[in-house]
Design a protein around this motif. Structure first.
Motif, short mmCIF file in Angstrom:
data_model
loop_
_atom_site.label_atom_id
_atom_site.label_comp_id
_atom_site.label_asym_id
_atom_site.label_seq_id
_atom_site.Cartn_x
_atom_site.Cartn_y
_atom_site.Cartn_z
N SER A 405 0.85 -1.19 0.00
CA SER A 405 0.00 0.00 0.00
C SER A 405 0.88 1.24 0.00
CB SER A 405 -0.92 0.03 1.23
OG SER A 405 -1.82 -1.05 1.23
N PHE A 406 0.78 2.03 -1.05
CA PHE A 406 1.47 3.31 -1.11
C PHE A 406 0.45 4.42 -0.96
CE2 PHE A 406 4.80 0.91 -3.49
CZ PHE A 406 5.89 1.25 -2.70
N ASP A 407 0.68 5.26 0.06
CA ASP A 407 -0.14 6.46 0.24
C ASP A 407 -1.64 6.15 0.24
OD1 ASP A 407 2.22 7.97 0.34
OD2 ASP A 407 2.26 8.16 -1.84
N GLY A 408 -2.01 5.08 0.98
CA GLY A 408 -3.42 4.81 1.22
C GLY A 408 -4.14 4.03 0.14
N ARG A 409 -3.41 3.48 -0.85
CA ARG A 409 -4.04 2.68 -1.90
C ARG A 409 -3.41 1.30 -1.93
NH1 ARG A 409 -4.62 5.53 -7.56
NH2 ARG A 409 -6.27 3.95 -7.68
N LEU A 410 -4.24 0.28 -1.79
CA LEU A 410 -3.76 -1.10 -1.79
C LEU A 410 -3.56 -1.57 -3.22
CD1 LEU A 410 -3.26 -3.70 -0.03
CD2 LEU A 410 -5.61 -4.34 -0.62
N ALA A 411 -2.38 -2.12 -3.49
CA ALA A 411 -2.09 -2.68 -4.81
C ALA A 411 -1.63 -4.12 -4.63
CB ALA A 411 -1.00 -1.87 -5.52
N VAL A 412 -2.07 -4.97 -5.54
CA VAL A 412 -1.62 -6.36 -5.59
C VAL A 412 -1.07 -6.60 -6.99
CG1 VAL A 412 -2.20 -8.78 -5.20
CG2 VAL A 412 -3.49 -6.99 -4.00
N GLU A 413 0.22 -6.93 -7.06
CA GLU A 413 0.87 -7.22 -8.33
C GLU A 413 0.93 -8.74 -8.52
OE1 GLU A 413 1.79 -4.76 -10.26
OE2 GLU A 413 2.10 -3.01 -8.97
N PHE A 414 0.58 -9.17 -9.74
CA PHE A 414 0.59 -10.60 -10.07
C PHE A 414 1.61 -10.84 -11.19
CE2 PHE A 414 -3.61 -9.55 -8.48
CZ PHE A 414 -3.91 -10.58 -7.60
N PRO A 415 2.89 -11.02 -10.85
CA PRO A 415 3.88 -11.31 -11.91
C PRO A 415 3.74 -12.74 -12.39
CG PRO A 415 4.93 -11.38 -9.75
CD PRO A 415 3.50 -10.96 -9.52
N HIS A 416 3.97 -12.94 -13.70
CA HIS A 416 3.89 -14.29 -14.25
C HIS A 416 4.71 -14.35 -15.52
CE1 HIS A 416 1.00 -13.32 -17.61
NE2 HIS A 416 0.80 -12.28 -16.84
N TYR A 417 5.07 -15.57 -15.90
CA TYR A 417 5.83 -15.81 -17.11
C TYR A 417 4.89 -16.39 -18.15
CZ TYR A 417 9.83 -17.14 -20.03
OH TYR A 417 10.74 -17.26 -21.05
N THR A 418 4.88 -15.81 -19.35
CA THR A 418 3.84 -16.15 -20.33
C THR A 418 3.99 -17.55 -20.92
OG1 THR A 418 5.08 -15.07 -22.12
CG2 THR A 418 3.46 -13.74 -20.92
N ALA A 419 5.12 -18.23 -20.68
CA ALA A 419 5.24 -19.62 -21.11
C ALA A 419 4.56 -20.56 -20.11
CB ALA A 419 6.71 -20.01 -21.26
N CYS A 420 4.15 -20.02 -18.96
CA CYS A 420 3.49 -20.82 -17.92
C CYS A 420 2.02 -20.43 -17.81
CB CYS A 420 4.20 -20.62 -16.59
SG CYS A 420 5.96 -21.03 -16.60
N PHE A 421 1.77 -19.20 -17.43
CA PHE A 421 0.41 -18.70 -17.30
C PHE A 421 0.17 -17.62 -18.34
CE2 PHE A 421 1.36 -20.02 -12.83
CZ PHE A 421 0.42 -21.04 -12.74
N SER A 422 -0.93 -17.69 -19.05
CA SER A 422 -1.25 -16.69 -20.05
C SER A 422 -1.74 -15.41 -19.39
CB SER A 422 -2.31 -17.21 -21.01
OG SER A 422 -3.56 -17.36 -20.33
N ARG A 423 -1.73 -14.34 -20.17
CA ARG A 423 -2.20 -13.06 -19.65
C ARG A 423 -3.66 -13.16 -19.22
NH1 ARG A 423 -1.71 -8.14 -23.69
NH2 ARG A 423 0.48 -8.74 -23.43
N SER A 424 -4.51 -13.76 -20.05
CA SER A 424 -5.93 -13.84 -19.71
C SER A 424 -6.17 -14.68 -18.46
CB SER A 424 -6.72 -14.42 -20.89
OG SER A 424 -6.25 -15.72 -21.22
N PHE A 425 -5.37 -15.73 -18.28
CA PHE A 425 -5.49 -16.58 -17.09
C PHE A 425 -5.25 -15.77 -15.82
CE2 PHE A 425 -3.83 -19.39 -13.83
CZ PHE A 425 -4.60 -20.53 -13.93
N VAL A 426 -4.17 -14.98 -15.82
CA VAL A 426 -3.81 -14.21 -14.62
C VAL A 426 -4.77 -13.03 -14.43
CG1 VAL A 426 -1.96 -13.01 -13.40
CG2 VAL A 426 -1.43 -14.96 -14.87
#
Length: 454
Positions: A405-426
């Motif tokens: 959380s930066f300055d009162g806003r919660l963020a969740v980042e979902f890093p992934h490798y496209t040879a494993c999980f596709s963009r639409s999946f994540v």
């Protein structure tokens, strides 16, 4: 100047993981002064201007010669869209063994007052808290250099040395700062943890991208088809407060709530009926738990972990899951398990089930964003982990959420490798997590529609 790595630090070399920090800016920015501030920062933190090299029993940190130390690189991009390309390039550019353990780039969009500032730091010498602290320190130095009186604005090196003093030393390994403990106690803890892994196996999330075959592998010199991408869930201030209120009213932590949302999302993607054993791996900050506490600006990896393996069914109540995750983690911290986890960490490569999570949920807590001078505005701050090695051949793996959380806003980042999980999946996984966090049953109001891709 050299320092041997301790066994715990050496583990990060095989992982080749790195912290990727980015800062979107708008307004007046003096690139020459920012370059000077970055030089000041690396002078105060030798880990940032060092490299990994062979040591007596493994690897060591070695200070780079002056001509090889990292400098701020300034890039002019033709448009604001070019800033996004810079983010993707930096996210996907590794820090190989033997080069500087940090780098920094400032990209500016031609014809505008918009900038993207990025710092990448090897996890062998940092964790999330020190990565954020060093980014903030950079901008503290920038403001100080712009001060009319030319003073240092109270900025000092991370080890209490003022700029211009003797060469600061490399930080001590955190494994050498742990409280004293009887070796028999640690061995008993290790055996107990091993016994916990003997139950039903932890389920992992299957990849939705077909595994590569020998015939389909790319030549070594080919342009890679796959890359690291990040899907992002960013809540506004009102939504962030809703999540916090839900946590308070139900006696759980925000971390527990996000972890429960991730466990639910993972269970929906694991085959089988009924309850399935899933692993929830939570990194644990050691800095505030050491005596004396370790300053966040000290560049070292001060992180242990906590693994729990709840049974999760498709119909599991996320608030009940959040309570289980919260209570188990609190009980572990009360026992001091985090210190024992650090002591047994060198043995994990021989016993990987000790850290096998279906979901990995980090939590930096509420953090202060960088302070910039008047005339310059911070539009966004991000912290995302990345690494060099992914294994699409495995067919399944944990899914990761980096929470800050930066300055009162919660963020969740979902890093992934496209040879494993596709963009639409994540993206769908991200939207499922958002749905749990802002569900009517949790927050008492109709859940907003999924956030756009960030």
């Amino acid at each position: 100047m050299r320092r041997e790595l301790c066994p715990v630090e050496t583990l990060y070399i095989a992982q080749r993981s790195r912290a990727v920090l980015s800062l979107r800016l708008r307004g007046r920015l003096d690139t020459a002064v920012l370059s000077e501030a970055f030089d000041s920062l690396t002078s105060a933190n030798p880990s940032l201007r060092s490299r990994l090299c062979p040591g007596e029993s493994g690897f060591a940190l070695e200070l780079l010669p002056e001509e090889e130390r990292p400098r701020l690189r300034v890039r002019d991009e033709g448009s604001e869209a070019g800033l996004e390309r810079v983010y993707e390039e930096e996210l996907n550019t590794p820090l190989p063994v033997g080069v500087a353990l940090s780098r920094a780039v400032l990209a500016r969009a031609a014809g505008s007052d918009r900038y993207l500032m990025m710092m990448v730091v090897d996890h062998a010498v940092t964790d999330g808290h020190s990565a954020i602290a060093v980014l903030n320190d950079l901008w503290d130095r920038y403001r100080a250099l712009l001060a009319p009186d030319g003073g240092n604005g109270g900025v000092t090196a991370a080890h209490g040395l003022t700029d211009g003093a003797a060469e600061p030393p490399f930080p001590e390994p955190v494994s050498e700062l742990l409280p004293a403990c009887d070796a028999e106690e640690t061995e008993a803890y290790f055996q107990r943890r091993l016994a916990e892994t003997s139950g039903p196996p932890v389920a992992l999330v299957p990849y939705d991208v077909p595994a590569p075959t020998d015939a389909g592998e790319e030549p070594a010199d080919a342009e890679p088809r796959h890359r690291i991408e990040v899907q992002r869930l960013l809540l506004d201030a009102a939504e962030t407060e809703q999540v916090r209120r839900t946590a308070r009213e139900n006696g759980v932590s925000v971390h527990g709530l996000v972890a429960a949302a991730m466990l639910k999302a993972a269970r929906a993607r694991v085959e089988g009926e009924g309850a399935v054993r899933l692993g929830c791996l939570s990194p644990v900050d050691l800095r505030s738990r050491l005596d004396p506490p370790l300053d966040p600006r000290v560049m070292t990896a001060a992180v242990a972990s906590h693994l729990q393996t709840p049974e999760v069914a498709p119909e599991s109540d996320p608030l009940v899951l959040a309570k289980e995750v919260t209570d188990r983690l609190r009980e572990s911290l009360d026992r001091g398990d985090h210190f024992q986890e650090m002591r047994i960490l060198p043995r994990v490569p021989q016993h990987p089930l000790l850290q096998l999570g279906s979901v990995i949920v980090t939590n930096m807590g509420a953090s202060r964003g960088p302070g910039v001078p008047e005339g310059l505005e911070v539009e966004d701050v991000r912290l995302t982990p990345a690494r060099e090695n992914y294994f699409p051949q495995a067919g399944r793996s944990p899914v990761m959420a980096c929470v800050v959380s930066f300055d009162g806003r919660l963020a969740v980042e979902f890093p992934h490798y496209t040879a494993c999980f596709s963009r639409s999946f994540v993206q769908r996984l991200r939207d499922d997590v958002r749905g749990v966090l802002l569900a009517p049953a949790a927050g008492g109001a109709e859940a907003p529609s999924p956030a756009p891709v960030a």
